[in-house]
Write an enzyme that holds these catalytic residues in place. Structure first.
Site, PDB file in Angstrom:
ATOM      1  N   GLY A 171      34.287  48.271  40.902  1.00 51.16           N
ATOM      2  CA  GLY A 171      35.013  49.524  41.163  1.00 51.16           C
ATOM      3  C   GLY A 171      34.233  50.760  40.743  1.00 51.16           C
ATOM      4  O   GLY A 171      34.718  51.878  40.911  1.00 51.16           O
TER       5      GLY A 171
ATOM      6  N   GLU B  95      33.953  52.047  31.119  1.00 52.25           N
ATOM      7  CA  GLU B  95      34.650  50.815  30.715  1.00 52.25           C
ATOM      8  C   GLU B  95      33.940  50.165  29.534  1.00 52.25           C
ATOM      9  O   GLU B  95      34.581  49.687  28.605  1.00 52.25           O
ATOM     10  CB  GLU B  95      34.704  49.830  31.888  1.00 52.25           C
TER      11      GLU B  95
ATOM     12  N   LYS C 167      31.509  43.297  35.432  1.00 52.13           N
ATOM     13  CA  LYS C 167      32.450  44.346  35.816  1.00 52.13           C
ATOM     14  C   LYS C 167      31.692  45.409  36.604  1.00 52.13           C
ATOM     15  O   LYS C 167      30.489  45.393  36.692  1.00 52.13           O
ATOM     16  CB  LYS C 167      33.082  44.975  34.559  1.00 52.13           C
TER      17      LYS C 167
ATOM     18  N   GLY D  68      40.814  49.886  38.156  1.00 49.65           N
ATOM     19  CA  GLY D  68      40.880  48.838  39.176  1.00 49.65           C
ATOM     20  C   GLY D  68      42.316  48.404  39.399  1.00 49.65           C
ATOM     21  O   GLY D  68      43.250  48.969  38.836  1.00 49.65           O
TER      22      GLY D  68
ATOM     23  N   ASP E 155      41.916  45.919  30.644  1.00 54.33           N
ATOM     24  CA  ASP E 155      41.101  46.169  31.835  1.00 54.33           C
ATOM     25  C   ASP E 155      41.046  44.911  32.696  1.00 54.33           C
ATOM     26  O   ASP E 155      41.488  43.833  32.267  1.00 54.33           O
ATOM     27  CB  ASP E 155      39.681  46.585  31.383  1.00 54.33           C
ATOM     28  N   GLY E 156      40.513  45.050  33.879  1.00 57.79           N
ATOM     29  CA  GLY E 156      40.279  43.892  34.743  1.00 57.79           C
ATOM     30  C   GLY E 156      38.828  43.451  34.628  1.00 57.79           C
ATOM     31  O   GLY E 156      38.078  43.938  33.777  1.00 57.79           O
ATOM     32  N   ALA E 157      38.415  42.541  35.487  1.00 56.33           N
ATOM     33  CA  ALA E 157      37.010  42.117  35.527  1.00 56.33           C
ATOM     34  C   ALA E 157      36.744  41.525  36.897  1.00 56.33           C
ATOM     35  O   ALA E 157      37.674  41.173  37.626  1.00 56.33           O
ATOM     36  CB  ALA E 157      36.721  41.087  34.435  1.00 56.33           C
ATOM     37  N   ASP E 158      35.469  41.435  37.221  1.00 62.48           N
ATOM     38  CA  ASP E 158      35.096  40.868  38.517  1.00 62.48           C
ATOM     39  C   ASP E 158      34.667  39.404  38.411  1.00 62.48           C
ATOM     40  O   ASP E 158      34.804  38.655  39.364  1.00 62.48           O
ATOM     41  CB  ASP E 158      33.988  41.722  39.138  1.00 62.48           C
TER      42      ASP E 158
ATOM     43  N   LYS F 239      38.757  35.016  39.720  1.00 62.77           N
ATOM     44  CA  LYS F 239      37.672  35.688  38.983  1.00 62.77           C
ATOM     45  C   LYS F 239      36.993  34.751  37.982  1.00 62.77           C
ATOM     46  O   LYS F 239      36.001  35.114  37.373  1.00 62.77           O
ATOM     47  CB  LYS F 239      38.226  36.903  38.223  1.00 62.77           C
TER      48      LYS F 239
END
Ligand code: A5P
Length: 232
Positions: A99, A105, A96, A29, A83-86, A123
């Site tokens: 993407g 992940e 998550k 992402g 990592d990212g997150a939603d 977020k």
């Protein structure tokens, strides 16, 4: 702070959490991409790491930047996954998968001693489900029965499409995006989804210990959720 929502700042902060010789999980992402670029620059300057990517896209980027990749078979553990997150709730539970890389992940996050999540303040939600979407990864053979089950549960699943085609994950699966509202009990929903044959994984990342990095003005705010990074 550059006009990237602060992602550069938190990605560079995350670099400081990576000891030399680490095995690093590379997320997927926008936020993860900024981090991979920052790590690539450090590797170019001689910093020794090996990485396990969570998607073909992150693998390709890491390779292009000269970050050496490795495999689960060749390492004991992942030291840090970034990592990212939603969505992030106040307890550090996540949604998550917007993407589409949720399965790898989750596998990488669950194998990491430490999980570092890079997110903008947009977020942060009071309750998971606030943004209204929960991705669920499904094997193609089971698509119709799973879709029916999810519909019966009131989740209004939509088959994810991309560029006019059905979206296929890196694992050869489909994604059903469930329409949800704020979740009273994310664990209950996650358990119910996992009991449906053909559901491979959900975007609910619950009970992970996280270090969450959020840009705050010209500073980086850090939230630590639980002491140990591996969910039991
Ligand atoms: C990929 O499947 C996702 O889980 C991403 O980690 C998540 O969507 C965050 O992505 P961005 O950093 O692009 O918002």
């Amino acid at each position: 702070m550059p006009n990237d929502g602060g992602l550069e700042a938190i990605a560079h902060h995350a670099l400081g959490l990576i000891p030399p010789q680490s095995v690093v999980g590379l997320g997927t992402g926008r936020a993860a991409t900024v981090f991979i670029h920052a790590l690539g620059e450090r590797v170019r300057n001689g910093f020794p790491v090996r990485a396990i990517p969570t998607s073909q896209a992150s693998a390709a980027l890491a390779t292009q930047l000269g970050i050496p990749l490795t495999r689960f078979e060749d390492v004991e553990d992942i030291d840090v996954c970034v990592d990212g997150a939603d969505e992030v709730d106040p307890a550090g539970n996540l949604i998550k998968g917007f993407g589409g890389a949720l399965l790898r992940e989750k596998v990488v996050a669950a194998s990491a001693r430490r999980l570092v999540i890079l997110v903008g303040p947009e977020k942060l939600v009071p309750v998971l489900g606030t943004r209204g979407l929960l991705p669920v990864e499904v094997v193609p053979f089971a698509l119709t029965p799973v879709e029916r089950r999810l519909r019966a549960m009131g989740l209004n699943p939509q088959l994810r499409r991309q560029n006019g085609q059905t979206f296929i994950t890196d694992n050869g699966h489909h994604i059903l995006d469930c329409r949800i509202g704020p979740l009273d009990d994310p664990r209950l929903l996650d358990d119910a989804l996992h009991r449906i044959p053909g559901v491979v994984e959900t975007g609910l990342f619950l009970d992970f210990a996280l270090c969450i990095l959020i840009p705050e003005g010209d500073r980086v705010s850090t939230r630590i959720t639980r002491p140990s990074a591996r969910p039991e």
